[in-house]
Design an enzyme around this catalytic site. Structure first.
Site, PDB file in Angstrom:
ATOM      1  N   CYS A  54       1.059  -1.236  -0.102  1.00 20.10           N
ATOM      2  CA  CYS A  54       0.075   0.222   0.125  1.00 20.10           C
ATOM      3  C   CYS A  54       0.685   1.032   0.034  1.00 20.10           C
ATOM      4  O   CYS A  54       1.278   1.413   0.895  1.00 20.10           O
ATOM      5  CB  CYS A  54      -0.694  -0.368   1.165  1.00 20.10           C
ATOM      6  SG  CYS A  54      -1.889   1.452   1.298  1.00 20.10           S
ATOM      7  N   CYS A 102      -0.534   4.070   2.198  1.00 20.69           N
ATOM      8  CA  CYS A 102      -0.558   4.085   3.526  1.00 20.69           C
ATOM      9  C   CYS A 102       1.240   3.907   3.584  1.00 20.69           C
ATOM     10  O   CYS A 102       1.406   4.968   4.852  1.00 20.69           O
ATOM     11  CB  CYS A 102      -0.256   2.376   3.877  1.00 20.69           C
ATOM     12  SG  CYS A 102      -1.818   1.771   3.113  1.00 20.69           S
ATOM     13  N   ASP A 103       1.768   3.521   2.693  1.00 20.02           N
ATOM     14  CA  ASP A 103       3.260   3.614   3.745  1.00 20.02           C
ATOM     15  C   ASP A 103       3.912   4.026   2.132  1.00 20.02           C
ATOM     16  O   ASP A 103       5.532   4.860   2.849  1.00 20.02           O
ATOM     17  CB  ASP A 103       4.166   2.444   3.682  1.00 20.02           C
ATOM     18  CG  ASP A 103       3.290   1.512   4.005  1.00 20.02           C
ATOM     19  OD1 ASP A 103       2.693   1.674   5.370  1.00 20.02           O
ATOM     20  OD2 ASP A 103       2.580   0.081   4.175  1.00 20.02           O
TER      21      ASP A 103
END
Ligand code: NAP
Length: 329
Positions: A137, A140-141
């Site tokens: 992701c 997300c990261d």
């Protein structure tokens, strides 16, 4: 008729399932959530910082977010069980759910919120370094890879989107694809090819992810000539597609050509009355915690409406004067 028929049973416990539980519990529908025996909380239980869920200016750990959602649903009376649904019978007005522990539940409505599973490469090091440089992701990261050299695997729209997003942070992004042409749409492919931070490595597969507690290099194999090489990167984003978790009910509700649950327009209504879907299981595209939560809310509101409508119909039928068969009398 079974002894007890619940109003609604929610299968799955990611943001979609828990949001549906909050809403249906507040509507006094006493939902039962089958949260899973080992995977309660869904994909977010495997993530660290979630920085894009509104309401948390400092970010929130994925597991904390899910435990808060669970606590919120419990506060309004949701019955959350660490149980798996192992079989569903969804076609009759009263749905039957078989539990992993052996029992059976019955309900007037069911919300399918079983999520999706990111595809894995299945190579050595991938699982061990998940959360330590291996991610599924970028939104997300990606932030954690500022000024670093990283790689994305895949040749579809997801891989292009992830790679493009990651160029905001990384100094360089390799896209490793197993063929010499992309599956991605032309516009996404063109955008990625035009980005000077992106370099494509064609006809190549990742055969191992290496690093001592954190990703440091990839072992690659060229699929044309079989040569192997190493690539120094501090992150690997796997974007080779994902599969909605529909195995339990794929033979009962209609699916889209992408394998997700087919719903009517912007509602959560599936092809079967009383059966609703929420979250990644119906979403081939957005797949965010916040969109899943919104989708859980939609399903809860649709359930409320469905139960009210069926209760009205049942009441109307009950009040009809019974027909007298004069000839037989
Ligand atoms: P996808 O289109 O199925 O592409 C998956 C990619 O991963 C393919 O290039 C495939 O290679 C590769 N792949 C699959 N298994 C692999 C393996 N084991 N090892 C190495 N590579 C592997 O999946 P997606 O990119 O997630 O897209 C899913 C759907 O969402 C698509 O319909 C897409 O258009 C849509 N989507 C749209 C957008 C957008 O428009 N912005 C963004 C994301 C997703 P091959 O090409 O060789 O099969």
């Amino acid at each position: 008729m079974p002894d007890q028929v619940h109003d609604v049973i929610i299968v799955g416990s990611g943001p979609a399932g828990y949001t549906a539980a909050v809403y249906t519990a507040r509507a006094n529908l006493s939902p039962i959530v089958l949260a899973g025996s080992v995977t309660a909380g869904g994909e977010l239980m495997n993530t660290t910082d979630v920085e894009n869920f509104p309401g948390f200016p400092e970010g929130v750990m994925g597991p904390d977010l899910m435990m808060n959602m669970e606590a919120q649903a419990r506060r309004f009376g949701a019955d959350i069980r660490n149980e798996d649904a192992t079989a569903l019978k969804l076609d009759a007005p009263i749905k039957e759910i078989t539990l992993g522990s052996g029992g059976t539940l019955h309900a007037r409505s069911v919300i399918l919120a079983t999520g999706s599973a990111y595809r894995e490469l299945g190579v050595p090091g991938e699982k061990q370094l998940s959360g330590h440089g291996v991610s599924w992701c970028a939104t997300c990261d990606g932030f954690f890879f500022r000024d670093q050299v990283i790689a994305v695997v895949g040749g579809g729209d997801s891989a292009m989107e992830e790679a493009l997003f990651l160029t905001k942070f990384a100094s360089k992004v390799y896209v490793i694809h197993r063929r010499d042409s992309l599956r991605a749409s032309q516009i996404m492919a063109d955008r990625a090819k035009a980005n000077e931070k992106i370099e494509f490595i064609w006809d190549t597969e990742v055969i191992e992810v290496r690093g001592d507690g954190k990703v440091s290099e990839l072992e690659l194999r060229n699929l044309v000539d079989g040569t192997e090489s190493t690539l120094d990167v501090s992150g690997l984003f796997v974007a080779i597609g994902h599969d909605p978790r529909v195995q339990l009910f794929a033979d009962q509700v209609d699916l889209t050509s992408e394998g997700t649950v087919q719903v009517e327009g912007r509602t959560s209504r599936t092809s079967l009355p009383g059966v609703f879907a929420a979250g990644d299981v119906l979403d081939p595209h957005y797949r965010q915690a916040i969109t899943a939560a919104g989708s859980g809310c939609v399903a809860a509101l649709d359930v409320e409406e469905y139960l009210a409508d069926t209760a009205d119909t049942d009441a109307a039928e009950a009040h009809q004067t019974p027909k007298v068969d004069v000839a037989a009398g």
